[in-house]
Design a protein around this motif. Structure first.
Motif, PDB file in Angstrom:
ATOM      1  N   MET A 384       0.950  -1.226   0.025  1.00  0.00           N
ATOM      2  CA  MET A 384       0.019   0.107   0.044  1.00  0.00           C
ATOM      3  C   MET A 384       0.943   1.431   0.125  1.00  0.00           C
ATOM      4  SD  MET A 384      -2.769  -1.191   2.825  1.00  0.00           S
ATOM      5  CE  MET A 384      -3.189  -2.875   2.790  1.00  0.00           C
ATOM      6  N   VAL A 385       2.036   1.362   0.720  1.00  0.00           N
ATOM      7  CA  VAL A 385       3.009   2.444   0.712  1.00  0.00           C
ATOM      8  C   VAL A 385       3.427   2.598  -0.553  1.00  0.00           C
ATOM      9  CG1 VAL A 385       4.973   3.246   1.629  1.00  0.00           C
ATOM     10  CG2 VAL A 385       3.447   2.029   2.909  1.00  0.00           C
ATOM     11  N   VAL A 386       3.863   1.787  -1.305  1.00  0.00           N
ATOM     12  CA  VAL A 386       4.387   1.676  -2.604  1.00  0.00           C
ATOM     13  C   VAL A 386       3.258   2.307  -3.572  1.00  0.00           C
ATOM     14  CG1 VAL A 386       5.249   0.509  -4.625  1.00  0.00           C
ATOM     15  CG2 VAL A 386       6.094   0.002  -2.379  1.00  0.00           C
ATOM     16  N   MET A 387       2.019   1.740  -3.423  1.00  0.00           N
ATOM     17  CA  MET A 387       1.123   2.229  -4.287  1.00  0.00           C
ATOM     18  C   MET A 387       0.752   3.791  -4.083  1.00  0.00           C
ATOM     19  SD  MET A 387       0.302  -0.018  -6.342  1.00  0.00           S
ATOM     20  CE  MET A 387      -1.315   0.646  -7.088  1.00  0.00           C
ATOM     21  N   GLY A 388       0.818   4.140  -2.638  1.00  0.00           N
ATOM     22  CA  GLY A 388       0.597   5.566  -2.279  1.00  0.00           C
ATOM     23  C   GLY A 388       1.883   6.398  -2.988  1.00  0.00           C
ATOM     24  N   MET A 389       3.261   5.794  -2.981  1.00  0.00           N
ATOM     25  CA  MET A 389       4.049   6.516  -3.663  1.00  0.00           C
ATOM     26  C   MET A 389       4.114   6.820  -5.057  1.00  0.00           C
ATOM     27  SD  MET A 389       7.207   4.500  -1.454  1.00  0.00           S
ATOM     28  CE  MET A 389       8.567   5.142  -2.527  1.00  0.00           C
ATOM     29  N   LYS A 390       3.473   5.705  -5.736  1.00  0.00           N
ATOM     30  CA  LYS A 390       3.070   5.898  -7.216  1.00  0.00           C
ATOM     31  C   LYS A 390       1.984   6.834  -7.449  1.00  0.00           C
ATOM     32  CE  LYS A 390       3.182   2.394  -9.950  1.00  0.00           C
ATOM     33  NZ  LYS A 390       3.056   1.344 -10.606  1.00  0.00           N
ATOM     34  N   ALA A 391       0.792   6.932  -6.431  1.00  0.00           N
ATOM     35  CA  ALA A 391      -0.234   7.826  -6.544  1.00  0.00           C
ATOM     36  C   ALA A 391       0.241   9.155  -6.363  1.00  0.00           C
ATOM     37  CB  ALA A 391      -1.444   7.437  -5.827  1.00  0.00           C
ATOM     38  N   ALA A 392       1.383   9.411  -5.691  1.00  0.00           N
ATOM     39  CA  ALA A 392       1.652  10.970  -5.542  1.00  0.00           C
ATOM     40  C   ALA A 392       2.806  11.152  -6.468  1.00  0.00           C
ATOM     41  CB  ALA A 392       2.495  10.913  -3.973  1.00  0.00           C
ATOM     42  N   LYS A 393       2.978  10.231  -7.314  1.00  0.00           N
ATOM     43  CA  LYS A 393       4.166  10.719  -8.451  1.00  0.00           C
ATOM     44  C   LYS A 393       5.330  11.047  -7.945  1.00  0.00           C
ATOM     45  CE  LYS A 393       0.714  11.589 -12.170  1.00  0.00           C
ATOM     46  NZ  LYS A 393      -0.453  11.093 -11.637  1.00  0.00           N
ATOM     47  N   LEU A 394       5.725  10.256  -6.826  1.00  0.00           N
ATOM     48  CA  LEU A 394       7.255  10.405  -6.448  1.00  0.00           C
ATOM     49  C   LEU A 394       8.095  10.157  -7.341  1.00  0.00           C
ATOM     50  CD1 LEU A 394       6.627   9.767  -2.417  1.00  0.00           C
ATOM     51  CD2 LEU A 394       6.482  11.817  -3.725  1.00  0.00           C
ATOM     52  N   PRO A 395       9.276  10.758  -7.642  1.00  0.00           N
ATOM     53  CA  PRO A 395      10.181  10.274  -8.458  1.00  0.00           C
ATOM     54  C   PRO A 395      10.836   8.893  -7.966  1.00  0.00           C
ATOM     55  CG  PRO A 395      10.324  12.532  -8.400  1.00  0.00           C
ATOM     56  CD  PRO A 395       9.406  12.190  -7.339  1.00  0.00           C
ATOM     57  N   LEU A 400      11.470   0.773  -8.807  1.00  0.00           N
ATOM     58  CA  LEU A 400      10.830  -0.637  -8.154  1.00  0.00           C
ATOM     59  C   LEU A 400      11.623  -1.679  -9.063  1.00  0.00           C
ATOM     60  CD1 LEU A 400       7.159   0.704  -7.759  1.00  0.00           C
ATOM     61  CD2 LEU A 400       8.796   0.212  -6.151  1.00  0.00           C
ATOM     62  N   ARG A 401      11.642  -2.744  -8.266  1.00  0.00           N
ATOM     63  CA  ARG A 401      12.114  -3.930  -8.999  1.00  0.00           C
ATOM     64  C   ARG A 401      11.237  -4.389 -10.102  1.00  0.00           C
ATOM     65  NH1 ARG A 401      14.293  -7.625  -3.929  1.00  0.00           N
ATOM     66  NH2 ARG A 401      15.793  -5.773  -2.823  1.00  0.00           N
ATOM     67  N   PRO A 402      11.761  -5.089 -11.029  1.00  0.00           N
ATOM     68  CA  PRO A 402      10.878  -5.597 -12.211  1.00  0.00           C
ATOM     69  C   PRO A 402       9.756  -6.620 -11.885  1.00  0.00           C
ATOM     70  CG  PRO A 402      13.332  -5.744 -12.742  1.00  0.00           C
ATOM     71  CD  PRO A 402      13.155  -5.327 -11.368  1.00  0.00           C
ATOM     72  N   ASP A 403      10.003  -7.205 -10.778  1.00  0.00           N
ATOM     73  CA  ASP A 403       8.941  -8.118 -10.463  1.00  0.00           C
ATOM     74  C   ASP A 403       7.880  -7.299  -9.568  1.00  0.00           C
ATOM     75  OD1 ASP A 403      10.203  -7.779  -7.911  1.00  0.00           O
ATOM     76  OD2 ASP A 403      10.100  -9.803  -7.285  1.00  0.00           O
ATOM     77  N   TRP A 404       8.011  -6.180  -9.504  1.00  0.00           N
ATOM     78  CA  TRP A 404       6.597  -5.215  -8.693  1.00  0.00           C
ATOM     79  C   TRP A 404       5.582  -5.493  -9.482  1.00  0.00           C
ATOM     80  CZ3 TRP A 404       4.618  -3.376  -4.455  1.00  0.00           C
ATOM     81  CH2 TRP A 404       3.383  -2.446  -4.771  1.00  0.00           C
ATOM     82  N   GLN A 405       4.465  -5.649  -8.950  1.00  0.00           N
ATOM     83  CA  GLN A 405       3.021  -5.547  -9.543  1.00  0.00           C
ATOM     84  C   GLN A 405       2.095  -4.787  -8.773  1.00  0.00           C
ATOM     85  OE1 GLN A 405       1.566  -9.690  -9.843  1.00  0.00           O
ATOM     86  NE2 GLN A 405       3.201 -10.543 -11.429  1.00  0.00           N
ATOM     87  N   ASP A 406       1.277  -3.975  -9.299  1.00  0.00           N
ATOM     88  CA  ASP A 406       0.471  -3.070  -8.622  1.00  0.00           C
ATOM     89  C   ASP A 406      -0.565  -3.986  -7.824  1.00  0.00           C
ATOM     90  OD1 ASP A 406       1.562  -0.774  -9.853  1.00  0.00           O
ATOM     91  OD2 ASP A 406       0.133  -0.359 -11.371  1.00  0.00           O
ATOM     92  N   PHE A 407      -1.010  -3.267  -6.474  1.00  0.00           N
ATOM     93  CA  PHE A 407      -1.485  -3.790  -5.648  1.00  0.00           C
ATOM     94  C   PHE A 407      -2.852  -2.958  -5.234  1.00  0.00           C
ATOM     95  CE2 PHE A 407      -2.542  -4.193  -1.041  1.00  0.00           C
ATOM     96  CZ  PHE A 407      -2.620  -5.294  -0.741  1.00  0.00           C
ATOM     97  N   ASN A 408      -3.745  -3.745  -5.052  1.00  0.00           N
ATOM     98  CA  ASN A 408      -5.270  -3.002  -4.527  1.00  0.00           C
ATOM     99  C   ASN A 408      -5.585  -3.808  -3.418  1.00  0.00           C
ATOM    100  OD1 ASN A 408      -7.638  -2.319  -4.482  1.00  0.00           O
ATOM    101  ND2 ASN A 408      -8.388  -3.126  -6.315  1.00  0.00           N
ATOM    102  N   PRO A 409      -5.909  -2.915  -1.979  1.00  0.00           N
ATOM    103  CA  PRO A 409      -5.955  -3.482  -0.777  1.00  0.00           C
ATOM    104  C   PRO A 409      -7.491  -4.166  -0.916  1.00  0.00           C
ATOM    105  CG  PRO A 409      -6.319  -1.264  -0.798  1.00  0.00           C
ATOM    106  CD  PRO A 409      -5.436  -1.512  -2.120  1.00  0.00           C
TER     107      PRO A 409
END
Length: 434
Positions: A384-395, A400-409
């Motif tokens: 969720m923290v990572v998704m929040g970082m992406k939503a905030a468009k933080l550089p 993120l590593r290649p195996d990251w997959q977006d998450f939905n709580p």
């Protein structure tokens, strides 16, 4: 003999009687603090021998001379004496003689790589960056860490790696100083801290798993802290000594702050003022501040369907300060509500420290903690923290590593398939805070 036994709650003495190995130091002595290159298929010393590296934390009286001879590898720890800073760690996992499954963690159970499978004869090289720190701020000043923290792996004079899993095998460890990685400093409480002992866990020690070596996580959180006490214990003073332009300061508070009493106590007084101090200090160094609203407690309504709001006006106060100061906000308060309600009244226990008596060594009573996460819950919150970082468009989210997959709580991972090899250290005492 048992080394560093003051840290060990209950240790399986057989744990080290099967490991290995290791090393060839390929660099001049004057650069020991900067670079190690260890061949783990060579005999290695115990850290207590004073060589500056070696097996650590466990009873190693029966350690094998050579990892390749071990029929059934067991978890082990390996430490390096290093000054404070960020270190790039390059690991070669696997063995030419057997298949292996290896999970790697650093310091106080920070997850780096999980369940890495290698076939017989297969080697995999993985790279990450690890932060090492001590309480020292200057020659005359130290962080006022709690008494129990003095025995934590996070605060000692060494960088410790934990190799665990079904059959951990390591062929090589390379460590060198890194001065280029973007550092994310974490400020917070027991829902953020690197929990030292099983079965407790927090998102701060899980989010490390998702970033490439260009990003390093430095977790200064501790159980029971408020924004005010975090500052008073000089944890932020320590952060400011190494904080650089382009770094980040993530702040999650609210759980314990609402229990403060006395003059100025309140969401819009001491709490808001402390948040402003964190903002001003970080910005003075050119860093970006990010707020995270507090994770929900598992407090369902009478029908067992909806989470009750237990944090008063503290989440709103954090949002108000963020709006006024133009600080990005990651809504853990909202995402963890969705997470708990999706799992439901009973299954939500599977994300927290809810275990029947006897699950862990010497556990005489049931665990029923509705605040503190277990490894599965912490792993999900880290996503969720990572998704929040992406939503905030933080550089920083670009790394993120290649195996990251977006998450939905609202669609969490299945807790039945989550694999977490327990560390060798356990604690029955609940962390501070609630």
């Amino acid at each position: 003999m048992l080394f560093r036994c003051f840290r060990l709650k209950w240790m399986n003495p057989a744990v080290a009687s099967c490991m290995l190995l290791a090393a060839l130091l390929l660099i001049p002595a004057r650069t020991l603090a900067q670079r190690f290159d260890i061949n783990m298929l060579q005999p290695q010393p115990l850290f207590a021998d004073g060589k500056g590296w070696g097996y650590d934390l466990v009873d190693l009286s029966g350690v094998a001379d050579n990892q390749a001879k071990v029929k059934q590898p067991k978890p082990f720890y390996f430490s390096f004496a290093l000054p404070d800073g960020n270190y790039r760690v390059t690991l070669t996992l696997g063995s030419k003689r057997r298949a292996a499954v290896t999970t790697v963690r650093a310091e106080s159970r920070r997850l780096l790589f999980e369940n890495v499978e290698t076939r017989k004869g297969e080697l995999k090289t993985l790279v990450c960056t690890v932060n090492k720190r001590s309480p020292r701020i200057s020659e005359k000043e130290n962080i006022n860490i709690k008494a129990r923290e003095k025995n934590y792996v996070n605060w000692d004079n060494r960088l410790t790696l934990e190799f665990t899993g079904d059959a951990p095998m390591v062929s090589r460890i390379q460590i060198e100083r890194d001065t280029t990685a973007t550092t994310i400093y974490l400020c917070g409480n027991s829902t953020v801290v690197d929990q030292e002992y099983e079965p407790w866990s927090s998102w701060g020690q899980m989010v490390t798993r998702w970033f490439t070596p260009e990003v390093c996580i430095a977790n200064y959180a501790e159980s029971g802290l408020t924004a005010t006490s975090f500052l008073a214990q000089k944890r932020f003073d320590k952060i400011l000594t190494t904080l650089r332009e382009g770094d980040y300061v993530f702040c999650e508070f609210g759980h314990n702050d609402q229990k403060e009493r006395g003059p100025g106590a309140g969401a819009y007084y001491n709490f808001a003022y402390a948040l402003k101090r964190l903002i001003d200090g970080a910005r003075s160094k050119g860093a970006t501040v990010v707020f995270l609203t507090p994770t929900q407690r598992r407090a369902f309504d009478s029908e067992g369907k909806h989470i009750l709001e237990t944090h008063g006006n503290y989440p709103d106060a954090m949002r108000e300060v963020a709006r006024r100061e133009q600080v990005p906000v990651i809504e853990l308060h909202d995402m963890t509500r969705t997470f708990f309600e999706t799992l439901g009244f009973e299954n939500s226990k599977r994300a927290l420290v809810h275990y029947p008596a006897g699950t862990f060594p010497r556990q005489a009573n049931d665990f029923a903690d509705n605040t503190h996460f277990n490894p599965y819950g912490a792993y999900e919150v880290a996503k969720m923290v990572v998704m929040g970082m992406k939503a905030a468009k933080l550089p920083v989210a670009d790394h993120l590593r290649p195996d990251w997959q977006d998450f939905n709580p609202a669609q969490p991972d299945d807790f039945n398939t989550f694999r977490w090899p327990n560390s060798l250290l356990y604690e029955l005492k609940k962390p501070d805070g609630n």
